[in-house]
Write a protein that holds these residues in place. Structure first.
Motif, PDB file in Angstrom:
ATOM      1  N   LEU A  68      59.657  66.343 -41.209  1.00 51.97           N
ATOM      2  CA  LEU A  68      58.984  65.874 -42.419  1.00 51.97           C
ATOM      3  C   LEU A  68      59.295  66.825 -43.568  1.00 51.97           C
ATOM      4  CD1 LEU A  68      55.495  64.887 -40.970  1.00 51.97           C
ATOM      5  CD2 LEU A  68      57.309  63.344 -41.750  1.00 51.97           C
ATOM      6  N   LYS A  69      59.623  66.260 -44.705  1.00 53.06           N
ATOM      7  CA  LYS A  69      59.921  67.064 -45.890  1.00 53.06           C
ATOM      8  C   LYS A  69      58.721  67.939 -46.264  1.00 53.06           C
ATOM      9  CE  LYS A  69      62.565  67.809 -49.596  1.00 53.06           C
ATOM     10  NZ  LYS A  69      63.779  68.574 -49.541  1.00 53.06           N
ATOM     11  N   SER A  70      57.521  67.479 -45.938  1.00 52.82           N
ATOM     12  CA  SER A  70      56.309  68.221 -46.266  1.00 52.82           C
ATOM     13  C   SER A  70      56.034  69.375 -45.297  1.00 52.82           C
ATOM     14  CB  SER A  70      55.101  67.280 -46.294  1.00 52.82           C
ATOM     15  OG  SER A  70      54.936  66.663 -45.021  1.00 52.82           O
ATOM     16  N   ASP A  71      56.772  69.439 -44.173  1.00 45.29           N
ATOM     17  CA  ASP A  71      56.592  70.534 -43.213  1.00 45.29           C
ATOM     18  C   ASP A  71      57.049  71.862 -43.809  1.00 45.29           C
ATOM     19  OD1 ASP A  71      55.611  68.843 -41.264  1.00 45.29           O
ATOM     20  OD2 ASP A  71      57.469  68.797 -40.095  1.00 45.29           O
ATOM     21  N   ASP A  72      56.489  72.940 -43.303  1.00 44.96           N
ATOM     22  CA  ASP A  72      56.929  74.266 -43.711  1.00 44.96           C
ATOM     23  C   ASP A  72      58.347  74.490 -43.186  1.00 44.96           C
ATOM     24  OD1 ASP A  72      56.984  77.402 -42.665  1.00 44.96           O
ATOM     25  OD2 ASP A  72      56.167  77.123 -44.695  1.00 44.96           O
ATOM     26  N   LEU A  73      59.304  74.686 -44.083  1.00 42.81           N
ATOM     27  CA  LEU A  73      60.703  74.768 -43.682  1.00 42.81           C
ATOM     28  C   LEU A  73      60.982  75.986 -42.805  1.00 42.81           C
ATOM     29  CD1 LEU A  73      63.195  73.041 -43.909  1.00 42.81           C
ATOM     30  CD2 LEU A  73      63.870  74.327 -45.929  1.00 42.81           C
ATOM     31  N   GLU A  74      60.189  77.024 -42.941  1.00 40.50           N
ATOM     32  CA  GLU A  74      60.349  78.202 -42.079  1.00 40.50           C
ATOM     33  C   GLU A  74      60.067  77.833 -40.620  1.00 40.50           C
ATOM     34  OE1 GLU A  74      61.811  81.861 -41.755  1.00 40.50           O
ATOM     35  OE2 GLU A  74      61.442  81.034 -43.741  1.00 40.50           O
ATOM     36  N   ASP A  75      59.018  77.034 -40.396  1.00 40.79           N
ATOM     37  CA  ASP A  75      58.709  76.558 -39.037  1.00 40.79           C
ATOM     38  C   ASP A  75      59.798  75.627 -38.519  1.00 40.79           C
ATOM     39  OD1 ASP A  75      56.304  77.951 -39.087  1.00 40.79           O
ATOM     40  OD2 ASP A  75      55.110  76.193 -39.657  1.00 40.79           O
ATOM     41  N   VAL A  76      60.259  74.739 -39.381  1.00 44.53           N
ATOM     42  CA  VAL A  76      61.322  73.810 -39.006  1.00 44.53           C
ATOM     43  C   VAL A  76      62.588  74.593 -38.649  1.00 44.53           C
ATOM     44  CG1 VAL A  76      62.799  71.933 -39.855  1.00 44.53           C
ATOM     45  CG2 VAL A  76      60.358  71.937 -40.418  1.00 44.53           C
ATOM     46  N   PHE A  77      62.880  75.619 -39.427  1.00 46.51           N
ATOM     47  CA  PHE A  77      64.060  76.449 -39.168  1.00 46.51           C
ATOM     48  C   PHE A  77      63.963  77.106 -37.790  1.00 46.51           C
ATOM     49  CE2 PHE A  77      66.180  80.618 -39.393  1.00 46.51           C
ATOM     50  CZ  PHE A  77      67.491  80.176 -39.537  1.00 46.51           C
ATOM     51  N   GLY A  78      62.787  77.575 -37.420  1.00 47.08           N
ATOM     52  CA  GLY A  78      62.588  78.173 -36.091  1.00 47.08           C
ATOM     53  C   GLY A  78      62.914  77.189 -34.973  1.00 47.08           C
ATOM     54  N   LYS A  79      62.511  75.940 -35.148  1.00 46.61           N
ATOM     55  CA  LYS A  79      62.819  74.913 -34.147  1.00 46.61           C
ATOM     56  C   LYS A  79      64.319  74.627 -34.110  1.00 46.61           C
ATOM     57  CE  LYS A  79      58.274  72.921 -34.414  1.00 46.61           C
ATOM     58  NZ  LYS A  79      57.407  72.046 -35.144  1.00 46.61           N
ATOM     59  N   LEU A  80      64.952  74.620 -35.265  1.00 48.95           N
ATOM     60  CA  LEU A  80      66.398  74.398 -35.315  1.00 48.95           C
ATOM     61  C   LEU A  80      67.141  75.533 -34.614  1.00 48.95           C
ATOM     62  CD1 LEU A  80      68.810  72.714 -36.253  1.00 48.95           C
ATOM     63  CD2 LEU A  80      68.724  73.968 -38.423  1.00 48.95           C
ATOM     64  N   LYS A  81      66.673  76.764 -34.784  1.00 47.62           N
ATOM     65  CA  LYS A  81      67.310  77.908 -34.114  1.00 47.62           C
ATOM     66  C   LYS A  81      67.194  77.774 -32.587  1.00 47.62           C
ATOM     67  CE  LYS A  81      69.079  81.129 -35.655  1.00 47.62           C
ATOM     68  NZ  LYS A  81      70.524  81.330 -35.921  1.00 47.62           N
ATOM     69  N   ASN A  82      66.114  77.170 -32.125  1.00 47.03           N
ATOM     70  CA  ASN A  82      65.959  76.905 -30.695  1.00 47.03           C
ATOM     71  C   ASN A  82      67.010  75.901 -30.221  1.00 47.03           C
ATOM     72  OD1 ASN A  82      64.729  77.105 -28.115  1.00 47.03           O
ATOM     73  ND2 ASN A  82      63.512  75.291 -28.536  1.00 47.03           N
ATOM     74  N   TRP A  83      67.232  74.851 -30.997  1.00 44.99           N
ATOM     75  CA  TRP A  83      68.307  73.891 -30.688  1.00 44.99           C
ATOM     76  C   TRP A  83      69.636  74.641 -30.626  1.00 44.99           C
ATOM     77  CZ3 TRP A  83      69.207  68.328 -32.526  1.00 44.99           C
ATOM     78  CH2 TRP A  83      68.094  67.534 -32.291  1.00 44.99           C
ATOM     79  N   GLU A  84      69.874  75.448 -31.632  1.00 44.99           N
ATOM     80  CA  GLU A  84      71.136  76.180 -31.739  1.00 44.99           C
ATOM     81  C   GLU A  84      71.373  77.048 -30.502  1.00 44.99           C
ATOM     82  OE1 GLU A  84      72.678  78.019 -35.671  1.00 44.99           O
ATOM     83  OE2 GLU A  84      71.631  79.619 -34.628  1.00 44.99           O
ATOM     84  N   ALA A  85      70.358  77.770 -30.080  1.00 37.93           N
ATOM     85  CA  ALA A  85      70.485  78.645 -28.906  1.00 37.93           C
ATOM     86  C   ALA A  85      70.838  77.833 -27.656  1.00 37.93           C
ATOM     87  CB  ALA A  85      69.188  79.427 -28.692  1.00 37.93           C
ATOM     88  N   ASN A  86      70.193  76.704 -27.489  1.00 41.33           N
ATOM     89  CA  ASN A  86      70.472  75.862 -26.322  1.00 41.33           C
ATOM     90  C   ASN A  86      71.867  75.250 -26.378  1.00 41.33           C
ATOM     91  OD1 ASN A  86      68.114  75.456 -24.327  1.00 41.33           O
ATOM     92  ND2 ASN A  86      67.160  75.617 -26.337  1.00 41.33           N
ATOM     93  N   ILE A  87      72.294  74.860 -27.537  1.00 42.38           N
ATOM     94  CA  ILE A  87      73.640  74.293 -27.689  1.00 42.38           C
ATOM     95  C   ILE A  87      74.694  75.354 -27.387  1.00 42.38           C
ATOM     96  CG2 ILE A  87      75.280  73.397 -29.398  1.00 42.38           C
ATOM     97  CD1 ILE A  87      72.827  71.877 -30.618  1.00 42.38           C
ATOM     98  N   GLU A  88      74.488  76.557 -27.885  1.00 41.28           N
ATOM     99  CA  GLU A  88      75.435  77.646 -27.622  1.00 41.28           C
ATOM    100  C   GLU A  88      75.485  77.981 -26.128  1.00 41.28           C
ATOM    101  OE1 GLU A  88      73.879  80.483 -30.559  1.00 41.28           O
ATOM    102  OE2 GLU A  88      75.953  80.553 -31.320  1.00 41.28           O
ATOM    103  N   LYS A  89      74.338  77.962 -25.469  1.00 39.10           N
ATOM    104  CA  LYS A  89      74.282  78.245 -24.029  1.00 39.10           C
ATOM    105  C   LYS A  89      75.076  77.235 -23.217  1.00 39.10           C
ATOM    106  CE  LYS A  89      69.705  79.300 -23.795  1.00 39.10           C
ATOM    107  NZ  LYS A  89      68.391  79.269 -23.186  1.00 39.10           N
ATOM    108  N   ASN A  90      75.273  76.076 -23.795  1.00 41.54           N
ATOM    109  CA  ASN A  90      75.968  75.008 -23.087  1.00 41.54           C
ATOM    110  C   ASN A  90      77.418  74.847 -23.546  1.00 41.54           C
ATOM    111  OD1 ASN A  90      74.135  73.531 -21.082  1.00 41.54           O
ATOM    112  ND2 ASN A  90      72.809  74.018 -22.807  1.00 41.54           N
ATOM    113  N   ASP A  91      78.018  75.971 -23.904  1.00 40.04           N
ATOM    114  CA  ASP A  91      79.467  76.079 -24.113  1.00 40.04           C
ATOM    115  C   ASP A  91      80.035  75.391 -25.350  1.00 40.04           C
ATOM    116  OD1 ASP A  91      79.692  77.660 -21.807  1.00 40.04           O
ATOM    117  OD2 ASP A  91      79.849  75.881 -20.538  1.00 40.04           O
ATOM    118  N   PHE A  92      79.228  75.130 -26.337  1.00 42.42           N
ATOM    119  CA  PHE A  92      79.769  74.649 -27.603  1.00 42.42           C
ATOM    120  C   PHE A  92      80.101  75.871 -28.451  1.00 42.42           C
ATOM    121  CE2 PHE A  92      77.549  70.892 -26.147  1.00 42.42           C
ATOM    122  CZ  PHE A  92      78.408  69.872 -26.500  1.00 42.42           C
ATOM    123  N   LYS A  93      81.378  76.026 -28.797  1.00 47.17           N
ATOM    124  CA  LYS A  93      81.821  77.197 -29.560  1.00 47.17           C
ATOM    125  C   LYS A  93      81.526  77.066 -31.045  1.00 47.17           C
ATOM    126  CE  LYS A  93      86.089  78.305 -28.742  1.00 47.17           C
ATOM    127  NZ  LYS A  93      87.504  78.323 -28.325  1.00 47.17           N
TER     128      LYS A  93
END
Length: 154
Positions: A68-93
């Protein structure tokens, strides 16, 4: 490859060739901003789908990271970093983020991969062939960004 069972099955048998993740970043707004939000979503969806077709066998188009655009972007960014960590763990360079939301520009340097920000192009008054032509033009510009990033690590 798209995030659908058939493509994921193919990915699992040939994952050594699929080294790139593309994550659309989509913000959802309501009220007065709802139409612009929908227009941006349509643009990014068409663009990333076309990009995926150009690089089938090399990249995986992940489902949109939606917030949601109204969400705190800092919190949203934290969730995105979690996605990023999982994607990297699964061999995406390589991880590419694509968005029409300019608020992400302030987080660009904190992301593992490039953030591609494109202003949303209004598509609602175009016929299908005009949409395809406009999207093709945008994707041609992106192709060099992708190939440049891939060649940096050869």
């Amino acid at each position: 490859m798209k995030w659908v069972s058939k493509d994921v099955e193919t990915y699992l048998t040939a994952k050594e060739y699929v080294d790139t993740a593309v994550i659309p970043l989509i913000s959802v707004s309501f009220g007065n901003e709802m139409k612009q939000s929908a227009s941006s979503t349509e643009f990014i969806t068409l663009l990333t789908n076309y990009l995926e077709r150009q690089f089938t066998g090399r990249l995986m188009l992940f489902p949109p990271f939606t917030f949601l655009k109204s969400d705190d972007l800092e919190d949203v960014f934290g969730k995105l970093k979690n996605w990023e960590a999982n994607i990297e763990k699964n061999d995406f360079k390589y991880i590419f983020y694509i968005t029409s939301d300019s608020d992400w520009k302030k987080y660009e340097k904190k992301l593992t991969g490039p953030l591609i920000w494109l202003p949303s192009l209004p598509l609602e008054h175009l016929n299908d062939s005009q949409k395809v032509s406009m999207i093709e033009s945008q994707v041609k510009q992106l192709l060099s960004l992708f190939t440049q990033k891939w060649h940096e690590n050869l």
